[in-house]
Design an enzyme around this catalytic site. Structure first.
Site, short mmCIF file in Angstrom:
data_model
loop_
_atom_site.label_atom_id
_atom_site.label_comp_id
_atom_site.label_asym_id
_atom_site.label_seq_id
_atom_site.Cartn_x
_atom_site.Cartn_y
_atom_site.Cartn_z
NE ARG A 130 -3.77 -1.80 -0.47
CZ ARG A 130 -4.21 -2.71 -1.23
NH1 ARG A 130 -3.18 -3.07 -2.20
NH2 ARG A 130 -5.26 -3.65 -1.19
CG ASP A 163 -5.57 -2.13 2.58
OD1 ASP A 163 -4.47 -2.43 3.09
OD2 ASP A 163 -6.02 -2.93 1.78
CB SER A 184 -12.62 -9.32 0.07
OG SER A 184 -11.80 -7.94 0.12
#
Length: 407
Positions: free
Chosen positions: A98, A127, A179
């Site tokens: 990230r 995130d 996910s």
């Protein structure tokens, strides 16, 4: 900046469910603003196929695909691996990616003179913090749009409804709607049946695992590998010089076929809740074990133990999105110092999900067979008398005082 003043938005775009519907949502809710999609390539492979066409058809004006794979490995994965950083058994796959992606987002936003940066992270997850702390570091005045904290969509099912209503093409359906996050280091799975912790992951079910196989389906013969390190960084696999990225990709293949690197954990998110995730990290698991093996021979006791303590802090800092902080930089400086003699070769045996140590060679090894042997050596065992007397002196004195006071 007021909502109506935002004319151009840079969107962190993966082509997944969240970011696919964000493009039309932004145009509907931000005065038909221009949306520039940015995808950071950190090794998600086929997920990038057809991405530009999809982004444009969905309403984006253009798509940037940033090749971040070398930067991701060299500047994020390897420093984290050298630190031995593990968060509750998790090898920090999404966590390291990230800040790398967010840095690229800011670079594009500045190039395009964008008014805001948008991401598709939910208000429940980690995130959102990782993206936004990095954006704040590189562009502290940049407005950030987080649709999950604005819109009235409450679930992934409602997201699919929105996508269908707006003719947004999706690669998933309601039955396969895990996910997932994929890069060259790992693949994570969350949602659906995994939300019920009494359910066993479907390791043997076709299509669930993508980077490898279940240990049950792995070969009946072991695979031997040899890894060379220089100052803590992997430099060769089975005698062949490679970049760290090439080594990780090769280890992914070798580890995957041997059922290495599967992890099912209930972890503590930064935002306070527990979540259940299944991770595939075949190459990374091998690399961590091999590096740890070499360190056991080349680091002195006090340095190794202190490094193990600080590895927990390093992992928390990375997990919490604080990569671009003085503390992380200071920890990395410490780690780099410890790695000066972490040079050598290790042999590992891969077998049905197991990584078995099979040999170590290093000119910097602190292990001495001459000293440690059970056979005859020059070690004077009578030296232990004085050592034990001094080491045990506080215990002896305390016992004498207790006897004096009839305790």
């Amino acid at each position: 900046m007021k909502k109506e003043e935002i004319k151009k938005v840079v969107l962190a775009y993966s082509g997944g469910l969240d970011t696919s519907i964000i493009i039309p949502w932004l145009k509907e809710n931000y005065n038909n603003c221009e949306v520039i999609a940015v995808s950071g390539n950190v090794g998600q492979d086929d997920e990038l196929d057809g991405l530009e066409e999809k982004a444009i058809k969905t309403g984006a004006s253009k798509l940037y695909v940033l090749d971040l794979t070398d930067e991701y490995v060299d500047d994020f994965i390897i420093p984290t691996m050298k630190a031995g950083a593990i968060y509750e058994e998790y090898l920090l796959g999404t966590s390291t990616a990230r800040p790398c992606i967010a840095k690229g987002l800011v670079e594009v936003a500045k190039k395009e003179n964008a008014d805001a940066i948008c991401h598709g992270c939910t208000g429940k997850g980690n995130d959102q913090v990782r993206f936004e702390l990095t954006i704040k570091h590189f562009a502290p005045e940049m407005p950030i749009i987080a649709p999950w904290r604005e819109w009235d969509i409450k679930s992934r099912e409602e997201e699919i409804d929105y996508a269908e209503a707006h003719n947004v093409p999706l690669k998933i359906n309601r039955e396969t709607n895990y996910s997932k996050d994929k890069n060259l280091w790992h693949l994570s799975h969350e949602g659906l049946d995994l939300e019920e912790v009494e359910n066993e992951p479907k390791y043997e079910e076709k299509g669930f695992l993508e980077m490898g196989v279940s240990p049950i389906d792995a070969p009946d013969e072991p695979t031997y590998i040899e890894l060379d390190f220089e100052q803590g960084t992997p430099v060769a696999l089975n005698g062949e010089k490679m970049t760290a990225k090439e080594i990780i990709l090769a280890l992914n293949e070798l580890g995957g076929k041997n059922g290495i690197g599967l992890l099912d954990i209930i972890e503590n998110r930064l935002v306070g809740m527990k979540c259940r995730g299944v991770y595939e990290t075949p190459g990374g698991t091998i690399l961590y074990k091999a590096h740890e093996y070499l360190e056991s021979a080349t680091l002195d006791k006090m340095t190794l133990h202190e490094k193990q303590k600080l590895a927990i802090t390093f992992a928390e800092v990375v997990y919490n999105g604080q990569w671009y902080t003085p503390l992380r930089e200071a920890l990395s400086a410490f780690v780099d110092k410890t790695q000066e003699n972490v040079t050598g070769k290790v042999r590992m045996k891969l077998y049905k999900g197991n990584i078995i140590k099979a040999g170590l060679w290093s000119d910097y090894s602190l292990y001495s067979e001459e000293i440690a042997t059970f056979g005859e050596s020059d070690y004077d065992q009578t030296d232990a008398n004085g050592f034990i007397n001094l080491f045990g002196l506080p215990i002896t004195v305390q016992a004498m005082v207790d006897q004096k006071n009839n305790k």
